[in-house]
Design a protein around this motif. Structure first.
Motif, PDB file in Angstrom:
ATOM      1  N   SER A  80       0.849  -1.189   0.000  1.00 17.47           N
ATOM      2  CA  SER A  80       0.000   0.000   0.000  1.00 17.47           C
ATOM      3  C   SER A  80       0.886   1.241   0.000  1.00 17.47           C
ATOM      4  N   LYS A 130       0.551   5.444   0.930  1.00 22.82           N
ATOM      5  CA  LYS A 130      -0.244   6.543   1.470  1.00 22.82           C
ATOM      6  C   LYS A 130       0.346   7.860   0.998  1.00 22.82           C
ATOM      7  N   GLU A 140      -4.986   6.407   0.497  1.00 17.89           N
ATOM      8  CA  GLU A 140      -4.248   5.159   0.620  1.00 17.89           C
ATOM      9  C   GLU A 140      -4.575   4.268  -0.573  1.00 17.89           C
TER      10      GLU A 140
END
Length: 112
Positions: free
Chosen positions: A14, A16, A32
């Motif tokens: 991921s 952000k 995100e």
């Protein structure tokens, strides 16, 4: 980590990102990107390494993947696509976090 102190990794990436604006409402948005498929980050020689001013960006879905790029004229098929910062992910979520306004790193701390 589970009860037996074993650690598990879900093999998903991921990213952000924190976007700040000069608008009074929703001046800070955290995005995100989840289950990242591709991530291209290039730094301009003349830009501050910690900041970028975005005037217009592009965001679209194609084949169940969300694409975000820092320039509205960016194209997935463009020969110059890797000259820009862009992300491809299977999912995305966002939230408004007014308490994150300012120059300090805010992504490391969860905001309730």
């Amino acid at each position: 980590m589970d009860e037996q102190l074993a650690m598990h990794f879900d093999n998903k990436t991921s990213v952000k990102m924190l976007f700040q604006s000069q608008f009074r409402e929703a001046s800070v948005i955290e995005v995100e990107f989840q289950d990242v498929v591709q991530f291209n980050w290039c730094q301009s020689q003349s830009a501050d390494s910690g900041m970028t001013v975005l005037m217009q960006a592009v965001c679209f879905w194609k084949d169940n993947t969300l694409y975000w790029a820092e320039d509205i004229d960016w194209s997935l098929e463009g020969l110059d696509r890797n000259d820009y910062r862009w992300i491809a992910a299977k999912n995305v979520r966002w939230r408004i976090i007014e308490a994150a306004l300012g120059p300090d790193p805010r992504l490391l701390k969860p905001v309730n």
